[in-house]
Design an enzyme around this catalytic site. Structure first.
Site, PDB file in Angstrom:
ATOM      1  N   ASP A  59     -66.117 -11.207 -11.023  1.00 19.15           N
ATOM      2  CA  ASP A  59     -66.342 -12.520 -11.637  1.00 19.15           C
ATOM      3  C   ASP A  59     -65.344 -13.550 -11.109  1.00 19.15           C
ATOM      4  OD1 ASP A  59     -68.096 -11.077 -13.156  1.00 19.15           O
ATOM      5  OD2 ASP A  59     -67.250 -11.656 -15.094  1.00 19.15           O
ATOM      6  N   HIS A 201     -62.076  -9.147 -11.008  1.00 16.71           N
ATOM      7  CA  HIS A 201     -62.078 -10.560 -10.608  1.00 16.71           C
ATOM      8  C   HIS A 201     -61.515 -10.651  -9.197  1.00 16.71           C
ATOM      9  CE1 HIS A 201     -62.102 -10.420 -14.997  1.00 16.71           C
ATOM     10  NE2 HIS A 201     -62.735 -11.577 -14.959  1.00 16.71           N
TER      11      HIS A 201
HETATM   12 ZN   LIG Z   1     -65.043 -15.216 -15.856  1.00 14.68          ZN
END
Ligand SMILES: [Zn+2]
Length: 234
Positions: A59, A201
């Site tokens: 993400d 991430h």
């Molecule tokens: Zn996020």
């Protein structure tokens, strides 16, 4: 009558012989099994393990530097992953997104400015999503079908407005919080199982390092890395 006794005796002897031979064989087999276990070899009667599947998801990208490093590492290892992009980070990173698409990774939507969709009005939430889909389409030529709502917070009022599949996760090593490669690797190793969706991430160097280490480790354990659409079709 005597010949009958002789015959019976012979029969008993033969049966005993079979029994002793049988026991001897069983003992030998147990011995072989133990030896294999002691020497760390796989015992000959072990059933072959079935393939396990796992999806790496990233993400908050793309990141000008770390996403590129991640793509290099995934390519080296023959692994495809899923990227949920933030719309406003797309401009200036078009090349890395094109590469993502060309190398078989799945690209999804993570809203335009990382908003909590449940706190937005329906109109603003739809805009956040559609604007991001348009930006991704402009670069890849494909309209994303999957969305990961920031904070895992979907707004059920959007169900009728947005025709996308919401993807959450099952393993969350809090990589953004710890930014500690070893902690992230250990957390994933401890919690992963067949069909896990791992949340990471690609905007932290530590997360990229952890992801590649996890690929090496889980591939050795027989895991196959797939994109979330492939996992959801299983
Ligand atoms: Zn996020």
């Amino acid at each position: 009558m005597k010949w009958k006794n002789v015959l019976l005796c012979a029969l008993v002897c033969v049966l005993n012989g079979c029994l002793i031979l049988g026991l001897f064989t069983i003992q030998r087999e147990i011995g072989v099994g133990d030896l294999a276990a002691d020497s760390g070899e796989v015992a000959p009667f072990t059933k072959e393990e079935e393939t396990k599947y796992v999806a790496l998801t990233f993400d908050d990208g793309p990141h000008a530097r770390y996403t590129e490093e991640l793509l290099d590492g995934l390519k080296e290892r023959g692994v495809r992953a899923t990227f949920f992009l933030i719309g406003k980070s797309i401009e200036g990173n078009e090349d890395v997104i094109k590469r993502m698409s060309q190398e078989g990774h799945l690209i999804g939507n993570h809203t335009y400015s990382h908003v909590q969709l449940s706190k937005e009005t329906v109109e603003s939430a739809v805009q956040e999503i559609e604007k991001t889909n348009q930006e991704i389409f402009a670069v890849t030529g494909k309209v994303p079908e999957y969305i990961r709502p920031p904070f895992g917070s979907w707004n059920s009022k959007l169900d009728d407005q947005v025709e996308m599949t919401v993807v959450l996760w099952t393993v969350d090593p809090l990589d953004w919080k710890t930014q500690n490669t070893q902690y992230v690797v250990n957390h994933i190793k401890k919690n992963v199982k067949n069909n896990s969706i791992i949340l990471l991430h690609d905007v932290y160097k530590t997360s990229v390092q952890a992801a590649l280490e996890i690929v090496d480790c889980l591939q050795e354990e027989g895991y196959e890395f797939v994109t979330v659409d492939e996992l959801m079709l299983e």
